[in-house]
Design a protein around this motif. Structure first.
Motif, mmCIF file in Angstrom:
data_model
loop_
_atom_site.group_PDB
_atom_site.id
_atom_site.type_symbol
_atom_site.label_atom_id
_atom_site.label_comp_id
_atom_site.label_asym_id
_atom_site.label_seq_id
_atom_site.Cartn_x
_atom_site.Cartn_y
_atom_site.Cartn_z
ATOM 1 N N LYS A 178 1.767 6.032 2.806
ATOM 2 C CA LYS A 178 0.986 7.270 2.925
ATOM 3 C C LYS A 178 -0.459 6.934 3.288
ATOM 4 N N GLN A 179 -1.134 7.917 3.896
ATOM 5 C CA GLN A 179 -2.564 7.746 4.179
ATOM 6 C C GLN A 179 -3.302 9.016 3.784
ATOM 7 N N ILE A 180 -4.509 8.823 3.327
ATOM 8 C CA ILE A 180 -5.336 9.975 2.939
ATOM 9 C C ILE A 180 -6.799 9.651 3.240
ATOM 10 N N GLN A 194 0.755 3.461 -8.172
ATOM 11 C CA GLN A 194 0.795 3.097 -6.750
ATOM 12 C C GLN A 194 -0.136 1.898 -6.491
ATOM 13 N N ASP A 264 1.195 0.940 -1.059
ATOM 14 C CA ASP A 264 1.867 2.243 -0.917
ATOM 15 C C ASP A 264 0.978 3.236 -0.173
ATOM 16 N N ILE A 265 -0.338 3.104 -0.400
ATOM 17 C CA ILE A 265 -1.257 4.134 0.144
ATOM 18 C C ILE A 265 -2.482 3.464 0.773
#
Ligand code: FAD
Length: 427
Positions: A178-180, A194, A264-265
């Motif tokens: 995931k990316q944010i 995470q 994970d991120i």
């Protein structure tokens, strides 16, 4: 120039409120356009996030604000007040670095105290600003209502923390995690257990990495800065790395220093893009890699001054005091009490500044990043404003500036105070 001008201010954040107050005090007729349904800009907390957590989808609904729930100011309250309206009152939160709710209450008090709230048209978005001969056309929308109005001058105060900048590196298209972007961060819970790689080392990266380290399995900060981050000493599961070299389809994040993690991120704390979608200047004012220019002293575009001006473009400064000085300067110029240099001189000064950045090897995107020169900007470039009635031009003011030793003393003491205050927040 007539003594009382009709001035449009775009945005009712700190910059717009200050512009409104200064211009009203000087006797101008002011309209502050604000697209949100309340004043305060950045300091209005919105729990919603955008549908695309990287904010790349052009069709997404744009959320204006980027505050996270726990945010406290990164300056002590004493540096977040104004020259004649200090932030000393404690509403609910007595801490030196108050919560965002406290700042919003302070700004509301400021607006009511000076009657600036009377000038604001809420839920009214400016969609076009254009020069027509010597007047400015401002087109705005409020619900179904769309209207065009004519103003003598426009002060742009639309804030620069809405359009995320995202990091890019080899392999990103195939990376499965995931990316944010920090624009869409509100609370740490989604990061529980995470492994997160935080990209960046600015105030948001520092705050957020500490906050998510309390729930995440591991937090890895990737930064260009070689200095040891204080928070990696506090959290055992928080490590610092160099820049990202590449990522791959297995979820691996490889750093330039040779280390790597399975993550994970990817969390982009990589700042924002300056954006003025409503401004039509025939390319007289452009944004190139976050350089808004040409702007004389980060405020006036030489070819369009004084009718068009900007507040709040510099970063890495004590924001509220700087915006107050910029607002006073604009008001004094529009009132004819302070003269700007000629367009040619302003252009020469601005080009000289760009050249000096180049000579120091600084990229274009650092044009408005004032650290470590912020004290020069506030102490010297804008300090004349406090005593401006004595001066009729910036040139005269420059001649009256304190000389080397006195300036250094003033800057150094401010700098030392700030370092002490920042240290206090860490603990
Ligand atoms: P904003 O506060 O963004 O206000 C701009 C206003 O313009 C908004 O209300 C917006 O709705 C309105 N607007 C935009 N476009 C239009 C349009 N077309 N028509 C009508 N209205 C429009 N600074 C500090 O000093 N201390 C801190 O601790 C601090 N923490 C921060 C934390 C985060 C996460 C962020 C993002 C910023 C932080 N800042 C902090 C910087 C902060 O943004 C500035 O201090 C300041 O509040 C910016 O004020 P502004 O008026 O320039 O912009």
């Amino acid at each position: 120039m007539p003594s009382s001008l009709n001035v449009a201010v775009i945005g009712a954040g700190v910059a717009g409120l200050l512009a409104g107050r200064e211009l009203m005090r000087a006797g101008h007729r002011v309209t502050i356009f604000e697209k949100q349904n309340q004043l305060g800009g950045t300091w209005v907390y919105d729990p919603r996030v955008e549908s695309d957590l990287l904010s790349l989808d052009p069709d997404r609904e744009i959320i204006q604000n980027s505050l996270y729930s726990s945010l406290r100011t990164n300056f002590p309250r004493h540096l977040m007040g104004f020259s004649d309206f200090s932030f000393t009152k404690i509403y609910d939160d007595p801490r030196t670095f108050p919560s965002h709710e406290e700042v919003l209450k302070f700004l509301n008090d400021f607006a009511v105290h000076f009657g600036v709230n009377e000038l604001i048209r809420l839920s009214t978005e400016v969609v076009r600003v254009e020069l027509l001969t010597d007047k400015w056309i401002v087109e705005s929308r409020s619900g179904e209502l769309s209207q065009e109005e004519v103003f003598d001058a426009v002060v742009v105060c639309n804030g620069q923390f809405t359009e995320p900048r995202v990091a890019n590196f080899p392999g990103i298209d195939k990376w499965p995690g995931k990316q944010i972007h920090s624009h869409n961060y509100r609370v740490p819970e989604p990061f529980r257990d995470q492994t997160v790689v935080v990209i960046g080392a600015g105030p948001s990266a520092m705050d957020i990495s500490g906050e998510i380290a309390e729930v995440a399995k591991e937090v890895h900060i990737s930064t260009r800065s070689s200095s040891l981050l204080a928070k990696s000493a506090i959290f055992e599961n928080l490590k610092q790395h160099s820049e990202i070299d590449y990522v791959d389809e297995s979820g691996k994040v490889a750093f330039v220093d040779g280390s790597s993690v399975q993550a994970d991120i990817l969390f982009h704390c990589t700042g924002y893009k300056c954006n003025f979608p409503f401004l039509k200047t025939n390319n007289i004012v452009t944004v190139d890699d976050n350089r808004v220019g040409p702007l004389y002293k980060h405020v006036f575009p030489p070819a369009l001054a004084p009718g068009l001006s900007f507040i709040g473009i510099p970063t890495a400064v004590t924001v509220f005091p700087m915006m107050e000085l910029q607002a006073k300067w604009i008001s004094l110029v529009l009132s004819g009490q302070v003269l700007l240099p000629s367009k040619e001189s302003m252009m020469t000064d601005t080009e000289g500044y760009y050249k000096s950045l180049e000579q120091h090897g600084l990229p274009i995107r650092h044009t408005h990043f004032l650290f470590p020169t912020k004290f020069e900007y506030l102490d010297c470039d804008l300090s004349f404003i406090w005593t401006s009635s004595k001066f009729s031009s910036l040139r005269q003011c420059r001649e009256k500036r304190p000389t080397g030793a006195a300036r250094l003393h003033c800057s150094e003491s401010s700098r030392i105070n700030l370092i002490i205050l920042f240290t206090l927040k860490i603990f």
